[in-house]
Design a protein around this motif. Structure first.
Motif, PDB file in Angstrom:
ATOM      1  N   TYR A  14      44.986  33.978  35.180  1.00  0.00           N
ATOM      2  CA  TYR A  14      44.201  35.000  34.482  1.00  0.00           C
ATOM      3  C   TYR A  14      44.253  36.272  35.317  1.00  0.00           C
ATOM      4  N   VAL A  71      44.285  30.483  38.498  1.00  0.00           N
ATOM      5  CA  VAL A  71      42.950  29.883  38.543  1.00  0.00           C
ATOM      6  C   VAL A  71      43.026  28.363  38.418  1.00  0.00           C
ATOM      7  N   ASN A 120      30.980  26.165  40.146  1.00  0.00           N
ATOM      8  CA  ASN A 120      31.236  27.155  39.087  1.00  0.00           C
ATOM      9  C   ASN A 120      32.471  27.961  39.432  1.00  0.00           C
TER      10      ASN A 120
HETATM   11  P1  ADP Z   1      34.456  26.606  35.619  1.00  0.00           P
HETATM   12  O1  ADP Z   1      34.532  26.011  34.249  1.00  0.00           O
HETATM   13  O2  ADP Z   1      34.743  25.583  36.689  1.00  0.00           O
HETATM   14  O3  ADP Z   1      33.183  27.328  35.885  1.00  0.00           O
HETATM   15  P2  ADP Z   1      36.471  28.438  34.621  1.00  0.00           P
HETATM   16  O4  ADP Z   1      37.624  27.608  34.192  1.00  0.00           O
HETATM   17  O5  ADP Z   1      35.550  28.941  33.566  1.00  0.00           O
HETATM   18  O6  ADP Z   1      35.643  27.667  35.747  1.00  0.00           O
HETATM   19  O7  ADP Z   1      37.004  29.697  35.405  1.00  0.00           O
HETATM   20  C1  ADP Z   1      37.972  29.607  36.437  1.00  0.00           C
HETATM   21  C2  ADP Z   1      38.325  31.014  36.885  1.00  0.00           C
HETATM   22  O8  ADP Z   1      39.019  31.699  35.853  1.00  0.00           O
HETATM   23  C3  ADP Z   1      37.117  31.871  37.218  1.00  0.00           C
HETATM   24  O9  ADP Z   1      37.463  32.682  38.334  1.00  0.00           O
HETATM   25  C4  ADP Z   1      36.923  32.715  35.977  1.00  0.00           C
HETATM   26  O10 ADP Z   1      36.331  33.959  36.305  1.00  0.00           O
HETATM   27  C5  ADP Z   1      38.347  32.896  35.488  1.00  0.00           C
HETATM   28  N1  ADP Z   1      38.428  33.001  34.018  1.00  0.00           N
HETATM   29  C6  ADP Z   1      38.059  32.082  33.119  1.00  0.00           C
HETATM   30  N2  ADP Z   1      38.318  32.474  31.855  1.00  0.00           N
HETATM   31  C7  ADP Z   1      38.859  33.700  31.947  1.00  0.00           C
HETATM   32  C8  ADP Z   1      39.345  34.646  30.992  1.00  0.00           C
HETATM   33  N3  ADP Z   1      39.331  34.402  29.676  1.00  0.00           N
HETATM   34  N4  ADP Z   1      39.840  35.820  31.478  1.00  0.00           N
HETATM   35  C9  ADP Z   1      39.878  36.076  32.788  1.00  0.00           C
HETATM   36  N5  ADP Z   1      39.445  35.234  33.744  1.00  0.00           N
HETATM   37  C10 ADP Z   1      38.941  34.054  33.348  1.00  0.00           C
END
Ligand code: ADP
Length: 340
Positions: free
Chosen positions: A15, A20, A40
């Protein structure tokens, strides 16, 4: 347990220029229950979206039933169902929400009965709820309707993203029971991301730990994030809220995360053997839970505001009189700390 349903190789998801999620290899057997834990932002939702085939990985492959599958491909579209963290209900009746997936498939056979059955699985009486608009539901009821909308599809795979976070206890229990029932009645594979590790350890065949987008093993590892500061005797440390200090050898970088795999716990009043490299922290046992897959007891010890996880034998728990609320010493060997 059957052949791998999922076979994941060299998966990378990016992303905004940042990787990530990075999973070199993972297979998930059909009919298994897999728990995903991690702090998180560690990539849990991203992982579920990729194995839910609603987002395309930046690189790598996810094979489903032995064949590489693309997002929304026909071979997965009707089989894999993701319940996202923020479940979305349409501004229509409960009944319309639950039936939506079947209507899209033009699978309308005995629809009313199937809606009733799906609602009953999550403890909702159709006579009371079917005609209710979705805005007239409590948070827990809305989450149960969202699950009923997936259950009615009898999915091969049900992906649950924090399904019980911030809802009432009864709804949470009904959701847990319904998910397990899908597994026992239809052999549905469950992949569940949750902070409720006691639940996950209790029901899962396997728990994986995601940290900064990487798989870290079983979830029993303790991960302590930096920053680290130089401390006494050439060691480095991190001062906790109550003034205790976690000591480590010099980290690769001030912001590196320390991994403490093994921590022992002993009752607080027992004198701590004064060994080289051994660090002792004072904490309180907050939970003891039985891990279904191994029969081990998983203990959680809160040291200041930091939860530590330890694995205990039943005899250890009994002989040391360990129970939630008991103050204990948590011991680890500085030389066994790994860096992440
Ligand atoms: P969790 O579910 O473990 O809290 P996520 O999978 O939601 O983690 O997020 C993992 C990383 O990817 C984080 O740093 C988050 O900010 C980033 N992220 C998640 N979705 C998006 C998106 N649609 N666009 C940009 N960054 C994203």
């Amino acid at each position: 347990m059957g052949e791998p349903l999922y076979f994941i190789t060299d998966l990378v998801h990016v992303y905004r220029g940042q990787a990530v999620l990075r999973i070199d290899r993972l297979d998930i057997p059909a009919g298994s229950i897999v728990g995903v834990i991690g702090p998180n932002g560690s990539g849990k939702s991203t992982f579920l979206k990729l194995v839910g085939f609603v987002e395309k990985p930046t690189a790598g492959e996810i094979a489903y039933n032995g064949k590489p599958a693309a997002p929304f491909a026909l071979e997965v579209r009707h089989k894999v169902s993701l319940m996202p963290q923020e479940s979305f209900l349409m501004k229509r009746t409960v009944s319309n929400n639950v039936a939506y997936g079947l209507k899209i498939r033009k699978d309308l056979d005995r629809l009313e009965l199937r809606i009733q059955t799906a609602l009953s699985w999550v403890g909702l009486d159709a006579a009371e709820f079917a005609k209710r608009p979705s805005y007239a539901l409590s948070g827990g009821e809305a989450q149960r309707v969202a699950l009923a909308a997936r259950l009615i599809l009898k999915p091969e795979v049900l992906l649950l993203d924090e399904p019980t976070a911030s809802i009432d206890a009864l709804s949470a229990q009904l959701i847990k029971d319904a998910a397990l029932k899908a597994r026992s009645e239809w052999g549905t594979t469950l992949i569940i991301a949750s902070h409720d590790w006691q639940w996950l350890y209790g029901v899962c065949d396997r728990v994986v730990h995601l940290v900064r987008g990487r798989l870290m093993g079983s979830g029993r590892e303790n991960i302590i994030f930096g920053p680290w500061e130089p401390g006494p005797n050439g060691l480095w440390g991190k001062v906790l809220a109550d003034g205790q200090r976690i000591l480590v050898q010099k980290p690769p970088e001030a912001l590196s995360a320390a991994v403490i795999d093994h921590a022992a716990i002993v009752p607080a009043e027992r004198p701590i053997p004064n060994r080289d490299h051994q660090v002792s922290l004072s904490g309180v046992i907050t939970r003891l839970a039985l891990e279904k897959a191994s029969g081990d007891i998983i203990g959680s010890v809160l040291v200041a505001n930091l939860p530590f996880t330890t694995t205990l034998a039943e005899s250890e728990v009994r002989e040391n009189g360990l129970y939630p609320g008991r103050r204990v010493q948590l011991l680890y060997d500085i030389t066994s700390v790994r860096w992440f």
